[in-house]
Design an enzyme around this catalytic site. Structure first.
Site, PDB file in Angstrom:
ATOM      1  N   SER A  59      -5.230  46.989   1.801  1.00 31.09           N
ATOM      2  CA  SER A  59      -5.170  45.537   1.697  1.00 31.09           C
ATOM      3  C   SER A  59      -6.352  44.726   1.309  1.00 31.09           C
ATOM      4  O   SER A  59      -6.965  44.966   0.239  1.00 31.09           O
ATOM      5  CB  SER A  59      -4.655  45.354   3.186  1.00 31.09           C
ATOM      6  OG  SER A  59      -3.981  43.662   2.906  1.00 31.09           O
ATOM      7  N   ASP A 115       6.353  46.559  -1.241  1.00 32.58           N
ATOM      8  CA  ASP A 115       4.984  45.765  -0.660  1.00 32.58           C
ATOM      9  C   ASP A 115       4.880  44.518  -1.320  1.00 32.58           C
ATOM     10  O   ASP A 115       4.583  44.465  -2.612  1.00 32.58           O
ATOM     11  CB  ASP A 115       3.837  46.732  -0.885  1.00 32.58           C
ATOM     12  CG  ASP A 115       2.636  46.154  -0.108  1.00 32.58           C
ATOM     13  OD1 ASP A 115       2.471  45.237   0.155  1.00 32.58           O
ATOM     14  OD2 ASP A 115       1.583  47.033  -0.054  1.00 32.58           O
ATOM     15  N   HIS A 155       4.106  47.086   3.468  1.00 33.04           N
ATOM     16  CA  HIS A 155       2.817  47.012   3.241  1.00 33.04           C
ATOM     17  C   HIS A 155       1.892  47.476   4.426  1.00 33.04           C
ATOM     18  O   HIS A 155       0.909  48.268   4.008  1.00 33.04           O
ATOM     19  CB  HIS A 155       2.562  45.473   3.175  1.00 33.04           C
ATOM     20  CG  HIS A 155       0.818  45.206   3.042  1.00 33.04           C
ATOM     21  ND1 HIS A 155       0.180  45.714   2.061  1.00 33.04           N
ATOM     22  CD2 HIS A 155       0.019  44.592   3.808  1.00 33.04           C
ATOM     23  CE1 HIS A 155      -0.969  45.378   2.109  1.00 33.04           C
ATOM     24  NE2 HIS A 155      -1.241  44.850   3.290  1.00 33.04           N
TER      25      HIS A 155
END
Length: 281
Positions: free
Chosen positions: A154, A215, A268
């Site tokens: 991320s 995601d 995610h």
């Protein structure tokens, strides 16, 4: 939440038509094991490197209190590599960086001609640049025959990309593994990364951009705001396995980005069955 099976994923790729030739299903078990190892380290960074592989030696901490950027320098003597890992979003301060979409000149790397990068992540990078470069230099001086690896999930994935780009101006033999990476810069930056990390082909790439199912973070910031992805995409679908990992090159919207995911979702936070910071693997 809609689940993406390998059967559904293959149907999506075939339906894409022009994307078919640039997408293949299945990777080697060795590469799959490597991706899982890097994902383990990246997900463990949310919880002070819990349950990392036993061969990993935990080194110096990277930290800036103003940006709340967290990372570590690690070493693996079994694979002869120095690993830099960054934690993803873990605070409101980090979230402010996430949402600063203003493209900013990549001034710390002037040889990246025309490159602009995510404004928030550039602020994060600059806040720890001196630490990172000093710690990597120390490790390289002690272990000159070790390769350099950079990874993160991320926000940590974009920081890893900026770090790898910066280090590539000084060092050879750098590998970059990102998980759920947002778009980190403009097309000039993506092209620079593809050249620097030989990402024109899966056979040569040193930039492994791993995505999962639908995601939503790899869809941000939008391409309409001047952003683009670099690297070779490795799209993992469920049930996760080497066979259920697609290699996607060319059009960046053919695999994960084509699934319509928006923002932070279950796909995610979980990669290869490991949830960020959960330490249950």
């Amino acid at each position: 939440m809609k689940q993406f099976s390998a059967k559904h994923a293959l149907a999506v790729v075939v339906t894409a038509g022009h994307a078919l030739a640039a997408s293949t299903q299945g990777i080697s078990e060795d590469l799959y094991t490597r991706l899982v190892e890097m994902a383990t380290i990246s997900q463990a960074a949310y919880a002070d490197l819990c349950n990392i592989p036993s061969t990993i030696i935990k080194g110096e901490k990277i930290y800036n209190s103003q940006t709340d950027i967290n990372g570590w320098i690690l070493r693996d003597d079994s694979s002869k590599e120095i690993i830099t890992v960054f934690r993803g979003t873990g605070s409101d301060t980090n979230l402010q960086l996430d949402t600063n979409y203003t493209l900013t000149p990549f001034d710390t790397l002037p040889q990246c001609n025309g490159c602009e990068v995510h404004g928030g992540y550039y602020i994060g990078w600059v806040s720890v640049q001196d630490q990172v470069e000093s710690l990597v230099k120390q490790q390289v001086s002690q272990y000159p025959d070790y390769a350099l690896t950079v990874t993160g999930h991320s926000l940590g994935a974009s920081l890893a990309a900026l770090t790898a780009a910066q280090l590539s101006a000084t060092y050879d033999n750098i590998r970059l593994y990102t998980f759920g990476e947002p778009r980190s810069g403009n097309q000039a930056f993506a092209s620079y990364m593809n050249d620097a990390f030989q990402a024109s082909s899966p056979d040569t790439t040193q930039y492994f951009r791993v995505t999962h199912a639908n995601d939503g973070i790899p869809n941000l910031p939008p391409v309409e705001q001047g952003y683009a992805h670099g690297g070779v995409e490795y799209w993992s679908v469920d049930p996760y396995s080497a066979q259920n990992t697609f290699v996607c090159t060319g059009d960046e919207v053919q695999c994960c980005e084509a699934q319509g995911g928006q923002g932070v979702n279950n796909a995610h936070t979980t990669y290869f069955g490991m949830t960020s910071g959960a330490c249950t693997w």
